[in-house]
Design a protein around this motif. Sequence first.
Motif, PDB file in Angstrom:
ATOM      1  N   ARG A  34       2.529  13.617  -7.281  1.00  0.00           N
ATOM      2  CA  ARG A  34       1.943  12.751  -6.251  1.00  0.00           C
ATOM      3  C   ARG A  34       0.818  11.908  -6.827  1.00  0.00           C
ATOM      4  O   ARG A  34       0.729  10.698  -6.569  1.00  0.00           O
ATOM      5  CB  ARG A  34       1.407  13.606  -5.100  1.00  0.00           C
ATOM      6  N   ALA A  74      -1.139  11.461   0.057  1.00  0.00           N
ATOM      7  CA  ALA A  74      -1.240  12.210  -1.196  1.00  0.00           C
ATOM      8  C   ALA A  74      -2.449  13.145  -1.186  1.00  0.00           C
ATOM      9  O   ALA A  74      -2.352  14.308  -1.580  1.00  0.00           O
ATOM     10  CB  ALA A  74      -1.318  11.244  -2.376  1.00  0.00           C
ATOM     11  N   LEU A  99       0.804   7.380  -7.945  1.00  0.00           N
ATOM     12  CA  LEU A  99      -0.137   6.362  -7.479  1.00  0.00           C
ATOM     13  C   LEU A  99      -1.078   5.910  -8.578  1.00  0.00           C
ATOM     14  O   LEU A  99      -2.073   5.234  -8.307  1.00  0.00           O
ATOM     15  CB  LEU A  99      -0.938   6.906  -6.291  1.00  0.00           C
ATOM     16  N   ARG A 159      11.008  12.719  -3.388  1.00  0.00           N
ATOM     17  CA  ARG A 159       9.915  12.591  -2.428  1.00  0.00           C
ATOM     18  C   ARG A 159      10.161  13.451  -1.198  1.00  0.00           C
ATOM     19  O   ARG A 159       9.261  14.144  -0.709  1.00  0.00           O
ATOM     20  CB  ARG A 159       9.753  11.132  -2.012  1.00  0.00           C
ATOM     21  N   SER A 181      -5.161   3.750   2.387  1.00  0.00           N
ATOM     22  CA  SER A 181      -3.782   3.366   2.662  1.00  0.00           C
ATOM     23  C   SER A 181      -2.982   4.613   3.017  1.00  0.00           C
ATOM     24  O   SER A 181      -3.398   5.746   2.753  1.00  0.00           O
ATOM     25  CB  SER A 181      -3.170   2.680   1.441  1.00  0.00           C
ATOM     26  N   THR A 182      -1.820   4.409   3.618  1.00  0.00           N
ATOM     27  CA  THR A 182      -0.993   5.537   4.035  1.00  0.00           C
ATOM     28  C   THR A 182      -0.601   6.399   2.841  1.00  0.00           C
ATOM     29  O   THR A 182      -0.628   7.635   2.923  1.00  0.00           O
ATOM     30  CB  THR A 182       0.271   5.021   4.736  1.00  0.00           C
ATOM     31  N   GLU A 183      -0.260   5.762   1.717  1.00  0.00           N
ATOM     32  CA  GLU A 183       0.171   6.522   0.545  1.00  0.00           C
ATOM     33  C   GLU A 183      -0.961   7.369  -0.019  1.00  0.00           C
ATOM     34  O   GLU A 183      -0.768   8.538  -0.351  1.00  0.00           O
ATOM     35  CB  GLU A 183       0.695   5.569  -0.535  1.00  0.00           C
ATOM     36  N   GLU A 238       7.982  16.619   0.065  1.00  0.00           N
ATOM     37  CA  GLU A 238       7.431  16.689   1.416  1.00  0.00           C
ATOM     38  C   GLU A 238       7.842  17.998   2.094  1.00  0.00           C
ATOM     39  O   GLU A 238       7.020  18.678   2.717  1.00  0.00           O
ATOM     40  CB  GLU A 238       7.911  15.500   2.243  1.00  0.00           C
TER      41      GLU A 238
END
Length: 409
Positions: free
Chosen positions: A360, A294, A364, A181, A288-290, A185
């Motif tokens: 990514r 993404a 999810l 991760r 949401s943050t995720e 990033e």
Amino acid sequence: MVFDPAPSQRRGPRLPHGRAADLALAGVVFTVVALGSVQSFWDEGERSGPVLALAALLLVQACGVLYFRRRHPVAVGWTVLVLTGTFYSLRFDGPLVIALIVALYTVAATGRMRAAVALVSVVVFGVGTVSVLGSEDLTGLAVFLLSGWLVAVVALGYVRYSRLAHAREVERRAATEERLRIARELHDVIGHHISLINVQAGAALHRLRKDPAKAAAQSEEALAAVKDSSKAALRELRATLGVLRQADEAAPLAPAGGLDRLGELVRAAERAGIAVRTRTEGAKRTLSTEVGLAAYRITQESLTNVARHAHATAVTVRLRYGDRDLLVEVEDDGNGTAAHGGAGTTGPSTGSGLGGMRERARALGGELIAGPRPGGGFAVQARIPYGPYVPGQPDGPQVSRENGAGRRP
């Protein structure tokens, strides 16, 4: 608010660990065995002194060798077995079998199952042989019960080993996922801005070589864009590296990326000479943050690939808010070649950028497809569910894979 004192301020007994724990266990086992064997030594007063001394020595050695049980579990197991068998062959009673049980449990708990089975087999065979030969103290029921206890001890040790192995595997996978991760990033943050800096610097250099007299104003604009992109790269890099900070260090200097920062990506791409048009379909909702991160990173990497590979003049970024998922589409009017993002129309990705985008989306519970458009150019489509990904449950509408990158469903 509950005050949590520092570790040095906390009060309470601390259990021994490491070699101190091994020494404490050996001492406890010796105390229990010694107290339980006193009557046997007392009743055997007619025994000679050397026999009593030998039995006492065997008892001390069988308990004392447990100090080395975790460093040499198999050797300790066989040693305790021999010492215990010799002790009982002298016709002394006592709970010295406890030392054998501890050693056997350690062998199983460290994953040496073959050695544990061999130890149990030798004990059962030996005790069974003594029982068959007519020992008054060992009946068939006693042999059966002892065998059951030994098998249970091995089973408990193996359960302990399996739980620890599972915990280590979970920890290892978590560490690997965290490294991936962070690497993803860093790639997205640095790759995007460095690509824009490279495009702007190359354009300025080309203008200077072509017409130095007229390139001053245009070069100044390009250098300003380089400055802005490098500043943004440093800001996002610091924010990304914030995940590696210690607990007592400062928080990241910038918030994590999200679709509320989509305008920054658009302006950066426009400074690189690409006209960007954004479209939003459906009722906009809070992500949401995720999911927001993404979608932001996928858009960022797509625009980076456009600036780096596509030779495009226009890009359309489309966000469609569905009932269950978010659809992100980035389409350009470039050459649409396989070099775009490191993947062809149907082949697997060979570039870390497109591969990272797919990771990514899949992390999810979504998916991402990319490829040349039928009418020219290149398209990236990513579907990201809003809620947490639960394997086995149906996701939202599927993205069609027809005609390369496909069309919106």
